[in-house]
Design an enzyme around this catalytic site. Structure first.
Site, short mmCIF file in Angstrom:
data_model
loop_
_atom_site.label_atom_id
_atom_site.label_comp_id
_atom_site.label_asym_id
_atom_site.label_seq_id
_atom_site.Cartn_x
_atom_site.Cartn_y
_atom_site.Cartn_z
N PRO A 286 -6.04 11.18 -6.49
CA PRO A 286 -6.46 10.02 -7.27
C PRO A 286 -5.66 8.78 -6.89
O PRO A 286 -4.44 8.84 -6.71
CB PRO A 286 -6.18 10.44 -8.71
CG PRO A 286 -5.05 11.42 -8.59
CD PRO A 286 -5.24 12.12 -7.28
N ARG A 325 -12.69 -7.65 -3.74
CA ARG A 325 -13.70 -6.65 -4.05
C ARG A 325 -15.03 -7.23 -4.54
O ARG A 325 -16.10 -6.73 -4.15
CB ARG A 325 -13.17 -5.64 -5.06
CG ARG A 325 -12.04 -4.77 -4.50
CD ARG A 325 -11.65 -3.66 -5.45
NE ARG A 325 -12.71 -2.69 -5.60
CZ ARG A 325 -13.49 -2.58 -6.66
NH1 ARG A 325 -13.31 -3.39 -7.70
NH2 ARG A 325 -14.45 -1.68 -6.71
N CYS A 356 -12.40 -21.66 -0.23
CA CYS A 356 -13.46 -22.48 0.35
C CYS A 356 -14.61 -21.61 0.85
O CYS A 356 -14.90 -21.55 2.05
CB CYS A 356 -12.88 -23.34 1.47
SG CYS A 356 -13.96 -24.68 1.95
#
Length: 429
Positions: A286, A325, A356
């Site tokens: 994990p 993400r 930007c």
């Protein structure tokens, strides 16, 4: 989403007031609730203990790798896995026991394998024939040494997740394929190599998985492989590593099982299968499920753009450079106003960054109360793959990392400065 507050109604993280954290450490910043990390590791371990199954909880440190994190993992008697020479270096810098490290990667370099062997890394998880041959060649320099390995297999099982997060299907860059016979050939080669000690096999079917069925199918298939190898080669496995990928809640629309329940269901499936050998140790890896829910990102509101008939844009002082993400995976998050995290939403905004790029949108539809410049916004469950995937895009320094526990906060990664941005630059003139 679980939110804790203090008497003033402010968001708290690890017993610390989020507004005070923003004041002391500035924004943007990564804040970790260390007790939540510890609790999750212990919850995984408890499942194995209750079922009396030999095990290792191996923290997948690609999710978040710093000296401080490896130190916490060591305190909690965790195994860890690393996927690069840099992660290995960081773990060793934290004095993490090398014997409790496993080394992953589909293209480990000769230098990385040499470093792993020199450090005494406990287990190398071999991904392909090139690496199998390279590792044997390196071990010839130390004929007295034997290296523990696992073979990473692709079991032909696809997880129900984003395409970039799927790793267990046959068409994958990772591991020895089962269907073509690659895995069996790799086992023959490993068992015939005197300096390789084949402990067992590994598979990882993907990330951010909500359904236990894929894990159960993978476990059943891998056990059948081990039984076949036992019959054909006389091989008795010591380890079955089932990887990780347990999903977490990023928004109220996510409904994953508690991570420990995933493991319990997998172990139940394993224990239903009769084995011709002793129960091998079960390893899990994990990463996200250990650090994801424990992490928060704090930002300050800056500009706002209102266009009649359209959703407002509220900009903060970070963005895709500290959390790629949403742009990379279309990942979803939840944000709250740190001063009043329980306040009802008055509007839905585009919560955007300062970079930007039009794609620099942290949350495309963020329900928030009214905000003003300078307000602190907390984005929840950002502990995995935020800091580890951060960049200096637009020449922005990376944020600080702070550990909070029992009402005490400690800086564990200092904020980069403008001078840090040019420290490796060389003059052309």
């Amino acid at each position: 989403m679980d939110i804790t507050t203090n008497a003033a109604g402010h968001l708290t993280i690890g017993g610390c007031d989020a507004l005070a954290l923003a004041q002391e450490f500035d924004t943007p910043a990564y804040i970790y609730d260390v007790a939540a990390i510890r609790q999750q590791i212990r919850a995984f371990a408890a499942v194995f203990e209750q079922r009396q199954v030999p095990y290792e909880v191996s923290y997948a440190s690609k999710a978040f790798a710093t000296v401080a994190m490896y130190q916490v993992a060591a305190q909690e008697h965790c195994h860890v896995d690393v996927v690069s020479g840099g992660e290995l270096y960081t773990a060793l810098k934290a004095n993490f026991p090398a014997a409790n490290i496993s080394f992953h990667g589909n293209n480990k370099s000769e230098a990385e394998l040499k470093a792993a062997l020199a450090a005494g890394v406990g287990t190398i998880i071999v991904d392909n024939f090139y690496e199998l041959d390279l590792l044997q060649g390196l071990l010839k320099a130390t004929p007295e040494k034997q290296q523990n390995i696992l073979l990473r297999l692709t079991p032909g099982i696809s997880a129900h997740t984003h395409a970039y997060d799927q790793t267990g299907q046959t068409d994958s860059k990772f591991g020895f394929d089962l269907e073509s016979g690659q895995a069996e050939q790799a086992a023959k080669l490993a068992l015939a190599a005197p300096q390789l000690n084949l402990l067992g096999i590994h598979a990882h079917i993907g990330s951010q998985i909500f359904e236990v069925a894929g894990f159960q199918a993978a476990a059943t298939k891998l056990l059948s492989v081990l039984k076949a190898w036992h019959q054909e080669f006389g091989f008795t496995p010591q380890v079955l590593n089932l990887g990780g990928g347990f999903g977490i809640r990023y928004t109220d629309g996510d409904d994953p099982l508690p991570a420990a329940d995933f493991v319990d269901a997998i172990l139940a499936t394993l224990q239903e299968t009769a084995l011709p050998f002793a129960q091998p140790a079960i390893w899990i890896e994990p990463g996200r499920s250990i650090v994801g829910p424990a992490g928060y990102q704090l930002y300050r509101v800056g500009s706002r753009k209102d266009v009649p008939g359209l959703r407002p844009y509220v900009a903060v002082d970070g963005g895709m450079g500290d959390n790629i993400r949403p742009a990379l995976y279309q990942a979803h998050y939840t944000a709250v106003k740190a001063a009043t995290p329980q306040a009802p939403a008055l509007e839905t905004v585009h919560l955007v960054g300062k970079y930007c790029e039009s794609g620099d949108i942290l949350i495309d539809e963020a329900p928030l109360p009214a905000t003003q410049p300078g307000d602190v916004i907390a984005v929840l469950a950002t502990g995995a793959y935020g800091y580890s995937m951060a960049s200096n895009y637009n020449r922005n320094p990376r944020p600080a990392v702070v550990f909070a526990e029992n009402g005490q906060a400690k800086l564990v990664v200092r904020r980069e400065t403008d001078a840090d941005l040019v420290q490796n630059d060389l003059s052309y003139l």
